[in-house]
Motif scaffolding. Structure first.
Motif, PDB file in Angstrom:
ATOM      1  N   VAL A 111       0.871  -1.171   0.000  1.00 10.34           N
ATOM      2  CA  VAL A 111       0.000   0.000   0.000  1.00 10.34           C
ATOM      3  C   VAL A 111       0.909   1.224   0.000  1.00 10.34           C
ATOM      4  N   TYR A 112       0.879   1.978  -1.102  1.00 10.64           N
ATOM      5  CA  TYR A 112       1.809   3.083  -1.287  1.00 10.64           C
ATOM      6  C   TYR A 112       1.159   4.454  -1.196  1.00 10.64           C
ATOM      7  N   ILE A 113      -0.132   4.503  -0.990  1.00  9.81           N
ATOM      8  CA  ILE A 113      -0.843   5.770  -0.897  1.00  9.81           C
ATOM      9  C   ILE A 113      -1.084   6.038   0.597  1.00  9.81           C
ATOM     10  N   PRO A 114      -0.532   7.127   1.123  1.00  8.06           N
ATOM     11  CA  PRO A 114      -0.577   7.359   2.570  1.00  8.06           C
ATOM     12  C   PRO A 114      -1.972   7.338   3.204  1.00  8.06           C
ATOM     13  N   ASP A 115      -2.995   7.819   2.512  1.00 12.26           N
ATOM     14  CA  ASP A 115      -4.327   7.870   3.119  1.00 12.26           C
ATOM     15  C   ASP A 115      -5.157   6.611   2.877  1.00 12.26           C
ATOM     16  N   LYS A 116      -4.564   5.589   2.292  1.00  9.47           N
ATOM     17  CA  LYS A 116      -5.277   4.341   2.036  1.00  9.47           C
ATOM     18  C   LYS A 116      -4.891   3.295   3.075  1.00  9.47           C
ATOM     19  N   GLU A 117      -5.861   2.460   3.423  1.00 10.46           N
ATOM     20  CA  GLU A 117      -5.627   1.385   4.385  1.00 10.46           C
ATOM     21  C   GLU A 117      -6.204   0.088   3.827  1.00 10.46           C
ATOM     22  N   PHE A 118      -5.457  -0.994   3.973  1.00 11.17           N
ATOM     23  CA  PHE A 118      -5.915  -2.308   3.507  1.00 11.17           C
ATOM     24  C   PHE A 118      -6.886  -2.908   4.519  1.00 11.17           C
ATOM     25  N   HIS A 119      -7.999  -3.434   4.008  1.00 13.20           N
ATOM     26  CA  HIS A 119      -8.964  -4.190   4.809  1.00 13.20           C
ATOM     27  C   HIS A 119      -9.197  -5.507   4.082  1.00 13.20           C
ATOM     28  N   SER A 120      -9.104  -6.610   4.802  1.00 18.31           N
ATOM     29  CA  SER A 120      -9.322  -7.907   4.159  1.00 18.31           C
ATOM     30  C   SER A 120     -10.816  -8.131   3.930  1.00 18.31           C
ATOM     31  N   PHE A 121     -11.131  -8.866   2.872  1.00 17.23           N
ATOM     32  CA  PHE A 121     -12.519  -9.201   2.603  1.00 17.23           C
ATOM     33  C   PHE A 121     -13.088 -10.111   3.689  1.00 17.23           C
ATOM     34  N   LYS A 122     -12.273 -10.934   4.296  1.00 18.62           N
ATOM     35  CA  LYS A 122     -12.749 -11.783   5.389  1.00 18.62           C
ATOM     36  C   LYS A 122     -13.227 -10.914   6.548  1.00 18.62           C
ATOM     37  N   LYS A 123     -12.422  -9.918   6.916  1.00 19.33           N
ATOM     38  CA  LYS A 123     -12.780  -9.011   8.009  1.00 19.33           C
ATOM     39  C   LYS A 123     -14.055  -8.240   7.657  1.00 19.33           C
ATOM     40  N   VAL A 124     -14.124  -7.747   6.436  1.00 20.42           N
ATOM     41  CA  VAL A 124     -15.296  -6.979   6.004  1.00 20.42           C
ATOM     42  C   VAL A 124     -16.548  -7.848   6.042  1.00 20.42           C
ATOM     43  N   SER A 125     -16.476  -9.062   5.491  1.00 15.99           N
ATOM     44  CA  SER A 125     -17.665  -9.930   5.470  1.00 15.99           C
ATOM     45  C   SER A 125     -18.091 -10.311   6.881  1.00 15.99           C
ATOM     46  N   ARG A 126     -17.135 -10.525   7.782  1.00 15.41           N
ATOM     47  CA  ARG A 126     -17.470 -10.837   9.181  1.00 15.41           C
ATOM     48  C   ARG A 126     -18.123  -9.632   9.861  1.00 15.41           C
ATOM     49  N   SER A 127     -17.607  -8.422   9.563  1.00 13.56           N
ATOM     50  CA  SER A 127     -18.187  -7.219  10.172  1.00 13.56           C
ATOM     51  C   SER A 127     -19.613  -6.973   9.674  1.00 13.56           C
ATOM     52  N   MET A 128     -19.955  -7.552   8.523  1.00  9.00           N
ATOM     53  CA  MET A 128     -21.313  -7.451   7.986  1.00  9.00           C
ATOM     54  C   MET A 128     -22.237  -8.513   8.578  1.00  9.00           C
ATOM     55  N   GLY A 129     -21.671  -9.382   9.419  1.00  7.13           N
ATOM     56  CA  GLY A 129     -22.473 -10.417  10.062  1.00  7.13           C
ATOM     57  C   GLY A 129     -22.508 -11.727   9.311  1.00  7.13           C
ATOM     58  N   TYR A 130     -21.720 -11.847   8.244  1.00  7.22           N
ATOM     59  CA  TYR A 130     -21.699 -13.078   7.478  1.00  7.22           C
ATOM     60  C   TYR A 130     -20.706 -14.060   8.092  1.00  7.22           C
ATOM     61  N   GLY A 131     -21.112 -15.307   8.130  1.00  7.33           N
ATOM     62  CA  GLY A 131     -20.232 -16.382   8.552  1.00  7.33           C
ATOM     63  C   GLY A 131     -19.961 -17.284   7.369  1.00  7.33           C
ATOM     64  N   GLU A 132     -19.271 -18.383   7.636  1.00  6.27           N
ATOM     65  CA  GLU A 132     -18.924 -19.299   6.540  1.00  6.27           C
ATOM     66  C   GLU A 132     -20.135 -19.914   5.875  1.00  6.27           C
ATOM     67  N   GLN A 133     -21.238 -20.023   6.628  1.00 10.95           N
ATOM     68  CA  GLN A 133     -22.438 -20.618   6.053  1.00 10.95           C
ATOM     69  C   GLN A 133     -23.183 -19.618   5.153  1.00 10.95           C
ATOM     70  N   ASP A 134     -22.827 -18.330   5.244  1.00 11.26           N
ATOM     71  CA  ASP A 134     -23.559 -17.299   4.513  1.00 11.26           C
ATOM     72  C   ASP A 134     -22.934 -16.910   3.188  1.00 11.26           C
ATOM     73  N   ILE A 135     -21.607 -16.919   3.123  1.00  9.08           N
ATOM     74  CA  ILE A 135     -20.945 -16.414   1.926  1.00  9.08           C
ATOM     75  C   ILE A 135     -19.697 -17.239   1.660  1.00  9.08           C
ATOM     76  N   ALA A 136     -19.496 -17.560   0.407  1.00 13.85           N
ATOM     77  CA  ALA A 136     -18.303 -18.326   0.022  1.00 13.85           C
ATOM     78  C   ALA A 136     -17.190 -17.344  -0.305  1.00 13.85           C
ATOM     79  N   LEU A 137     -16.252 -17.211   0.621  1.00  9.63           N
ATOM     80  CA  LEU A 137     -15.128 -16.296   0.468  1.00  9.63           C
ATOM     81  C   LEU A 137     -13.871 -17.138   0.423  1.00  9.63           C
ATOM     82  N   ILE A 138     -13.187 -17.088  -0.687  1.00  9.70           N
ATOM     83  CA  ILE A 138     -11.976 -17.902  -0.852  1.00  9.70           C
ATOM     84  C   ILE A 138     -10.776 -16.970  -0.977  1.00  9.70           C
ATOM     85  N   PRO A 139      -9.946 -16.880   0.075  1.00  7.00           N
ATOM     86  CA  PRO A 139      -8.731 -16.075  -0.067  1.00  7.00           C
ATOM     87  C   PRO A 139      -7.767 -16.778  -1.026  1.00  7.00           C
ATOM     88  N   CYS A 140      -7.189 -16.021  -1.929  1.00  4.63           N
ATOM     89  CA  CYS A 140      -6.251 -16.591  -2.898  1.00  4.63           C
ATOM     90  C   CYS A 140      -4.833 -16.358  -2.466  1.00  4.63           C
TER      91      CYS A 140
END
Length: 140
Positions: A111-140
């Motif tokens: 991440v080379y842009i000072p005002d940008k921050e990385f957020h993982s899709f796993k963290k985002v989907s969990r913060s939305m209340g989704y669990g493994e039974q709700d959404i198929a998220l495959i980290p590559c």
């Protein structure tokens, strides 16, 4: 994962353009159909869900069964970093459309842009209340 998702040329994978050719080559290798979606250079290579919907509907009209969405974050070769609210939209889009989300996040330290921050899709989907039974998220 591509082998599991693709059984014929009628199976499609939404994939960003521009992208490193790993995904387009893998889709071709397994006999599937690349369903390109285009990143918006004018908005810092952003990913608009309206573009995803447009490409999904176009593929469906051609008889393509879109099975998954590839998201590269941070992007390669663009180096864009998706905003967290944009990631929420993407996760919601995948949930609504029944798509597997293939989240390629191997460049998370680049991440080379000072005002940008990385957020993982796993963290985002969990913060939305989704669990493994709700959404198929495959980290590559």
């Amino acid at each position: 994962m591509m082998q599991l998702l693709i059984s014929s040329e009628k199976d499609g994978i939404l994939c960003p353009i521009p992208q490193h050719p790993l995904y387009s080559a893998s889709i071709a290798l397994h006999g599937g159909t690349l369903v390109p979606y285009f990143l918006d250079e004018a908005s810092g290579w952003g990913l608009e869900t309206s573009e995803l919907k447009k490409q999904l509907e176009d593929a469906k009209s051609k008889g393509i069964n879109v099975r998954a969405l590839v998201v590269i974050n941070p992007g390669n070769p663009t180096a864009q970093v998706l905003a967290e609210d944009n990631q929420w939209q993407i996760v919601d889009f995948c949930k609504q459309e029944g798509l597997v989300l293939l989240a390629d996040e191997v460049y998370q330290e680049n991440v080379y842009i000072p005002d940008k921050e990385f957020h993982s899709f796993k963290k985002v989907s969990r913060s939305m209340g989704y669990g493994e039974q709700d959404i198929a998220l495959i980290p590559c």
